[in-house]
Design a protein around this motif. Structure first.
Motif, mmCIF file in Angstrom:
data_model
loop_
_atom_site.group_PDB
_atom_site.id
_atom_site.type_symbol
_atom_site.label_atom_id
_atom_site.label_comp_id
_atom_site.label_asym_id
_atom_site.label_seq_id
_atom_site.Cartn_x
_atom_site.Cartn_y
_atom_site.Cartn_z
ATOM 1 N N UNK A 112 76.903 17.796 -63.286
ATOM 2 C CA UNK A 112 77.931 19.033 -62.892
ATOM 3 C C UNK A 112 79.007 18.770 -62.313
ATOM 4 N N UNK A 113 79.604 19.303 -63.050
ATOM 5 C CA UNK A 113 81.167 19.583 -62.449
ATOM 6 C C UNK A 113 81.898 17.490 -62.284
ATOM 7 N N UNK A 114 81.396 16.995 -63.410
ATOM 8 C CA UNK A 114 82.566 15.749 -63.701
ATOM 9 C C UNK A 114 82.828 15.423 -64.235
ATOM 10 N N UNK A 115 84.709 14.849 -64.841
ATOM 11 C CA UNK A 115 85.824 14.131 -65.785
ATOM 12 C C UNK A 115 85.658 13.173 -65.643
ATOM 13 N N UNK A 116 85.315 12.940 -66.720
ATOM 14 C CA UNK A 116 85.325 11.770 -67.582
ATOM 15 C C UNK A 116 86.317 11.140 -67.819
ATOM 16 N N UNK A 117 87.123 9.761 -67.769
ATOM 17 C CA UNK A 117 87.908 9.211 -68.115
ATOM 18 C C UNK A 117 87.708 8.426 -69.456
ATOM 19 N N UNK A 118 86.821 9.493 -70.473
ATOM 20 C CA UNK A 118 86.415 9.046 -72.432
ATOM 21 C C UNK A 118 86.177 9.992 -72.620
ATOM 22 N N UNK A 132 72.871 20.899 -86.208
ATOM 23 C CA UNK A 132 74.050 20.706 -87.240
ATOM 24 C C UNK A 132 75.339 20.908 -86.523
ATOM 25 N N UNK A 133 75.565 20.525 -85.126
ATOM 26 C CA UNK A 133 76.671 21.142 -84.846
ATOM 27 C C UNK A 133 77.104 19.829 -84.287
ATOM 28 N N UNK A 134 78.811 20.186 -84.419
ATOM 29 C CA UNK A 134 78.778 18.165 -83.965
ATOM 30 C C UNK A 134 79.864 19.156 -82.617
ATOM 31 N N UNK A 135 79.741 18.495 -81.236
ATOM 32 C CA UNK A 135 80.353 18.512 -80.426
ATOM 33 C C UNK A 135 81.238 17.701 -79.776
ATOM 34 N N UNK A 136 82.799 17.848 -79.112
ATOM 35 C CA UNK A 136 83.857 17.164 -78.790
ATOM 36 C C UNK A 136 83.687 17.725 -77.002
ATOM 37 N N UNK A 137 83.952 16.236 -76.891
ATOM 38 C CA UNK A 137 83.782 16.870 -75.047
ATOM 39 C C UNK A 137 85.280 16.103 -75.225
ATOM 40 N N UNK A 138 86.480 15.884 -74.487
ATOM 41 C CA UNK A 138 87.563 15.527 -74.351
ATOM 42 C C UNK A 138 88.012 14.913 -73.238
ATOM 43 N N UNK A 139 88.166 13.280 -72.860
ATOM 44 C CA UNK A 139 88.671 13.415 -71.772
ATOM 45 C C UNK A 139 89.780 13.790 -70.802
ATOM 46 N N UNK A 164 78.804 22.656 -69.971
ATOM 47 C CA UNK A 164 80.358 23.372 -70.350
ATOM 48 C C UNK A 164 81.201 22.673 -70.690
ATOM 49 N N UNK A 165 82.161 22.948 -70.879
ATOM 50 C CA UNK A 165 83.591 22.120 -71.382
ATOM 51 C C UNK A 165 84.687 23.027 -71.027
ATOM 52 N N UNK A 166 85.184 22.795 -69.796
ATOM 53 C CA UNK A 166 86.252 23.819 -68.911
ATOM 54 C C UNK A 166 85.482 24.072 -68.567
ATOM 55 N N UNK A 167 86.112 25.589 -68.704
ATOM 56 C CA UNK A 167 84.932 27.096 -68.787
ATOM 57 C C UNK A 167 84.122 27.628 -69.945
ATOM 58 N N UNK A 168 84.329 26.781 -70.940
ATOM 59 C CA UNK A 168 83.518 27.521 -71.289
ATOM 60 C C UNK A 168 81.920 26.934 -71.863
ATOM 61 N N UNK A 169 81.636 27.448 -71.859
ATOM 62 C CA UNK A 169 79.815 27.416 -71.475
ATOM 63 C C UNK A 169 78.974 27.385 -73.039
ATOM 64 N N UNK A 170 77.795 26.337 -73.629
ATOM 65 C CA UNK A 170 76.810 26.166 -75.163
ATOM 66 C C UNK A 170 76.048 25.850 -74.746
ATOM 67 N N UNK A 171 75.532 26.391 -75.634
ATOM 68 C CA UNK A 171 74.076 26.101 -75.665
ATOM 69 C C UNK A 171 74.043 24.853 -77.457
ATOM 70 N N UNK A 224 79.848 19.219 -67.764
ATOM 71 C CA UNK A 224 79.090 19.819 -67.147
ATOM 72 C C UNK A 224 77.767 19.794 -68.143
ATOM 73 N N UNK A 225 76.353 19.156 -67.773
ATOM 74 C CA UNK A 225 75.623 18.865 -68.995
ATOM 75 C C UNK A 225 74.098 18.918 -68.116
ATOM 76 N N UNK A 226 72.896 19.885 -68.706
ATOM 77 C CA UNK A 226 71.286 19.932 -68.590
ATOM 78 C C UNK A 226 70.843 20.649 -69.303
ATOM 79 N N UNK A 227 69.915 19.560 -69.774
ATOM 80 C CA UNK A 227 68.044 20.072 -70.115
ATOM 81 C C UNK A 227 67.938 21.327 -69.575
ATOM 82 N N UNK A 228 67.366 22.173 -70.373
ATOM 83 C CA UNK A 228 67.146 23.343 -70.073
ATOM 84 C C UNK A 228 65.853 24.066 -70.303
#
Length: 277
Positions: free
Chosen positions: A33-39, A64-71, A53-60, A76-80
């Motif tokens: 939760x709430x970490x900021x990667x340098x990659x 077939x979806x390709x997610x980009x999580x910028x440095x 969660x990327x910035x203030x946007x949450x996703x499930x 945040x991420x979690x299994x649900x």
């Protein structure tokens, strides 16, 4: 001068570096939760469920979806559930002139892939090359990562890409527009620095940071592009073309042209004429 030209220049001068890549199923304890990667990261979801969660946007994310999580962006991420993600993923950096691309441009956080088998194949190749142990393995993996970035862009509406520093973008757009409009003249660094209201030495660093190449190299490349157009579309002699583009020394012009294209102007004209017939 529209922003698409500037975007093309940014994307043409990317420096991509791959750090890690893998394919696995997340565990039930997959969570941070709430970490900021340098990659930066790509997640290619194959199956399962999870939360990002990327910035203030949450996703499930869905398969077939390709997610980009910028440095540099808090994430945040979690299994649900008891069906966590099975996914390909990689950590990487992508820069233009030493600047993190995602400090210049903001992209959508995900795209839906029309041909998922292609992304599967690209990721599989990145993984195989990265883990091959061959001397050329990492180089091949980086080339496939560049292909993945290209594929991501191909599945976006370019209107979804936004510029994060509009004053800089407007300044660069004006500079590149000036170069295009005056490409047949002797454009100097001093001319461009005046447009940007900068000292020439600082301007050179600024231009290289934004475009990835020094201004004189960029101008030379544009002059060669114009020469190729004139050789292809006009009957003008090579001497006339060289003089039109501000080259008084025909030998220097021919040598420069060959350095950029691998052909002399005469060879280039013969080849394009042959292809057109």
């Amino acid at each position: 001068m529209n922003h698409q030209t500037l975007l093309t220049n940014y994307l043409s001068n990317l420096h991509v570096e791959l750090f890690m890549v893998d394919y696995n199923r997340c565990g039930a304890d997959w969570r941070d939760l709430d970490y900021t990667p340098d990659y930066s990261k790509f997640y290619w979801i194959c199956e399962g469920e999870g939360w990002l969660k990327i910035g203030d946007q949450e996703y499930y994310p869905a398969p077939g979806q390709l997610f980009l999580m910028p440095e540099g962006v808090t994430q945040s991420y979690s299994a649900i559930s008891d069906q966590p993600f099975l996914k390909y993923w990689c950590h990487f950096s992508v820069k233009v002139g030493g600047i993190n691309l995602f400090q210049i441009l903001e992209f959508p956080h995900f795209c839906s892939i029309k041909r998922p088998e292609l992304v599967n194949d690209i990721f599989n190749n990145i993984l195989l090359h990265a883990k091959s142990g061959e001397v050329y393995g990492h180089m091949m993996a980086k080339s496939k990562l560049t292909e993945l970035i290209s594929h991501y862009l191909m599945n976006l509406d370019l209107q979804q890409i936004t510029y994060l520093n509009m004053p800089v973008i407007e300044k660069m757009s004006a500079i590149l527009a000036y170069i295009d409009a005056h490409i047949e003249e002797n454009i100097t660094v001093q001319d461009l620095a005046r447009i940007a209201y900068m000292h020439p030495n600082y301007f050179i660093r600024f231009f290289k940071q934004q475009i990835g190449t020094p201004p004189i190299h960029y101008i030379t490349g544009k002059k060669v592009d114009k020469a190729k157009e004139l050789l292809t579309c006009t009957p003008s002699t090579i001497t006339m073309i060289a003089e039109r583009l501000g080259f008084r020394d025909l030998y220097y012009f021919s040598r420069l042209f060959k350095k950029h294209t691998g052909l002399t102007p005469t060879e280039f004209r013969k080849q394009t004429t042959r292809l057109a017939t």
